[in-house]
Design a protein around this motif. Structure first.
Motif, short mmCIF file in Angstrom:
data_model
loop_
_atom_site.label_atom_id
_atom_site.label_comp_id
_atom_site.label_asym_id
_atom_site.label_seq_id
_atom_site.Cartn_x
_atom_site.Cartn_y
_atom_site.Cartn_z
N ARG A 179 29.83 1.02 -41.25
CA ARG A 179 29.54 2.07 -40.36
C ARG A 179 30.81 2.96 -40.31
NH1 ARG A 179 28.93 0.01 -34.57
NH2 ARG A 179 30.68 -1.44 -35.35
N THR A 180 31.19 4.17 -40.43
CA THR A 180 32.23 4.75 -40.80
C THR A 180 32.68 5.35 -39.44
OG1 THR A 180 31.10 7.10 -40.71
CG2 THR A 180 31.48 5.85 -42.95
N LYS A 181 34.10 5.67 -39.19
CA LYS A 181 34.49 6.03 -37.87
C LYS A 181 33.76 7.22 -37.31
CE LYS A 181 38.36 8.14 -35.76
NZ LYS A 181 39.56 9.06 -35.99
N ALA A 182 33.24 8.09 -38.29
CA ALA A 182 32.61 9.33 -37.54
C ALA A 182 31.26 8.66 -37.09
CB ALA A 182 32.23 10.18 -38.80
N GLU A 183 30.52 7.48 -37.56
CA GLU A 183 29.30 7.38 -36.90
C GLU A 183 29.63 6.39 -35.77
OE1 GLU A 183 28.17 5.02 -40.57
OE2 GLU A 183 26.78 6.50 -41.28
N ILE A 184 30.77 5.90 -35.67
CA ILE A 184 31.02 5.08 -34.49
C ILE A 184 31.44 5.91 -33.39
CG2 ILE A 184 32.86 3.35 -33.54
CD1 ILE A 184 32.88 1.96 -36.17
N VAL A 185 31.94 6.88 -33.78
CA VAL A 185 32.43 8.10 -32.69
C VAL A 185 31.10 8.75 -32.10
CG1 VAL A 185 33.58 10.20 -32.17
CG2 VAL A 185 34.79 8.20 -33.43
N ALA A 186 30.06 8.92 -32.90
CA ALA A 186 28.97 9.60 -32.73
C ALA A 186 28.31 8.78 -31.85
CB ALA A 186 28.16 9.92 -34.09
N ASN A 187 28.27 7.50 -32.18
CA ASN A 187 27.44 6.23 -31.37
C ASN A 187 28.16 6.20 -29.90
OD1 ASN A 187 25.67 4.00 -30.65
ND2 ASN A 187 26.98 2.91 -31.38
#
Lengths: 248, 261
Positions: free
Chosen positions: A172-180
């Motif tokens: 899980r990339t940072k972008a995906e984590i922030v989107a979540n």
């Protein structure tokens, strides 16, 4: 010195507080402490830094109490031994809890309040000195974080490292984590369930820049470790209290 | 939750927190969580705190405490390590404290990493400990004859274990490549065997991404009772850093607690 733990309630919220009362004989209390009843509040770090520095901060609190300073430690709501879960942690709450602890010190007779802030706690302590309407008298900032957005970056790096170790790649990339985080309001980062509110507060917090710190330069001191020497609570306490009281 | 301290057998003041269920029937089964590192109760992203909250919500009193010289507790750390049993006396005292303050008659120990070693030792020695959940047992597995003799002379091993090791060697059951030749923890084996023989519920939990899992599997086949319950959680490391791994762990703990209740 006597120690007592207590529960603080802010509304119906419980935070853990530990008060190290100095029982040093009056004749041995440093003169500058004797004239005024000085309290020190330890403002703790966040995340795993809290666990890693805890023992050292406890030892420092005990050492300072032996030298005539009452010391109060606490944990932010949702951290350490305070009630709640980490997603309840917020910057606003942390500031409020710090002010509440400082009020407790004043109720106990404190005429001067010193904040000893480690890492994130250093940021909070310096912020209190600079921005609070009822600021502390001075700050000892131990390797303070001055940019909370970068502090959060460290957490994302730890998450990436953990994933790479586990899976061989970043699942899980940072972008995906922030989107979540944005879509669900909370996300797990390096084992900590961070709320969207706390994330926004942390990344949006002002950087403590040199020109701002310079205005209060007579009211704070910075402590940095050299990375080689083991923590020495006695030496650190002497450093904090000043050379002329080194033998108190 | 409230703070609860006790004086250890060594005379130090150990500090901790007690989670008490509210507004419901309190179970007679209490829990103590023993963290792995010397960083105390709140280490590993407050895993112990979250486990305590989970169990308290299910009606169980839970006690978390810091060993001497760690976290909030006073004194210096006991000499020795978890492997050498240095933390057992405090743990046994903590079981008594939990029962005294909550009225619970049975206790289960949940230990993480080194805390699992102390749990195994302490659990075998306290009659009212009825269950052990050992998370991510650290593997110190060694079968080098020289180190085994050294362990024997230092009282860390015993003849039965050596005989078993030598017998395995003679039968060609070799040690996997890369296995550490550090001291062999015979006490861990005998204490787990003892707990199982006493009818205590003993479970081991590992994550499939825990680097110690392969060595544990080898260790288990050779040395641990076949009736031991072992659960391996998918996509889980020893630090339980993800939502999914924590969820799996909490489900396992709930199952363990339900089985004991």
């Amino acid at each position: 010195m006597s120690e007592r733990e207590m529960e603080f309630y802010l509304g119906n919220q419980y935070i853990y507080v530990s008060h190290y009362e100095s029982t040093l004989r009056a004749s041995r209390i440093p003169r500058h402490v004797e004239r005024e009843r000085a309290f020190a509040v330890v403002v703790p770090p966040l995340f795993e830094e809290l666990a890693r520095t805890r023992r050292d901060l406890v030892r420092l609190a005990r050492e300072l109490a032996h030298r005539g300073i009452d010391v109060v430690r606490f944990d932010y709501r949702g951290t350490g031994l305070s009630a709640g879960v980490f997603e309840e942690f917020t910057m606003e709450g942390a500031r409020e809890q710090l002010e509440e602890v400082m009020d407790y010190c004043r109720d106990q007779g404190a005429t001067r309040i010193h904040l000893i802030g480690a890492r994130f706690g250093g940021y909070l302590a310096l912020s209190n000195l600079i921005f609070s309407r009822t600021p502390c008298d001075n700050v000892v900032a131990w390797e303070p974080t001055t940019d909370l957005a970068l502090h959060i970056e460290d957490l994302f790096r730890e998450e990436a490292s953990s994933q790479t170790t586990m899976f061989g790649f970043e699942k899980r990339t940072k972008a995906e984590i922030v989107a979540n985080l944005k879509s669900s309001g909370v996300a797990m980062i390096a084992g900590y369930r961070l709320s969207m509110r706390a994330y926004q507060e942390l990344v949006g917090s002002p950087v403590l820049r040199f020109d701002v710190l310079r205005k209060v330069s007579d009211k704070f001191q910075l402590i940095f470790s050299d990375g080689k020497t083991a923590f020495d609570p006695a030496a650190t306490a002497k450093e904090i209290l000043g050379d002329e009281h080194a033998n108190a | 939750m409230r703070t609860l301290s006790f004086t250890s057998p060594r005379g130090t003041r150990n500090k901790g927190v007690l989670f008490e269920p509210k507004g419901q029937d309190v179970s007679s089964l209490g829990f103590i969580f023993l963290p792995g590192s010397s960083l105390g109760t709140i280490a590993v992203h407050r895993l112990g705190i979250e486990i305590a909250q989970l169990l308290a919500e299910a009606g169980h009193p839970v006690y978390l405490f810091d060993h001497a010289g760690t976290g909030e507790s006073e004194g210096a750390q006991p000499a020795g390590t978890h492997d050498s049993g240095s933390f057992v006396p405090e743990t046994l005292a903590a079981v008594d404290i939990l029962q005294k303050h909550t009225g619970s008659s049975r206790t289960a120990l949940i230990g993480h990493c080194d805390g699992a070693v102390t749990s195994a030792y302490a659990g075998a020695r306290h009659p009212s400990v009825k269950g052990l959940l050992l998370m991510n047992l650290p593997m110190t597995l060694g079968v080098a004859p020289v180190s085994d003799l050294d362990d024997l002379f230092r009282g860390r091993s015993h003849y039965r274990t050596l005989a078993r090791i030598l017998g395995d060697r003679l039968k060609g059951k070799g040690v996997p490549p890369g296995t550490s030749n550090a001291n062999f923890n015979a006490r861990l084996i005998t204490d787990i065997e003892r707990s199982v023989a006493d009818g205590k519920s003993v479970s081991v939990v590992f994550g499939d991404r825990d680097p110690d899992l392969p060595r544990f599997e080898e260790f288990r086949v050779k040395h641990l009772p076949p009736s031991l319950t072992v659960r391996v959680l998918k996509d889980t490391s020893d630090a339980y850093m993800t939502e999914e791994s924590q969820s799996l762990l909490f489900r396992e703990i709930s199952r363990f607690a339900h089985g004991l209740s």
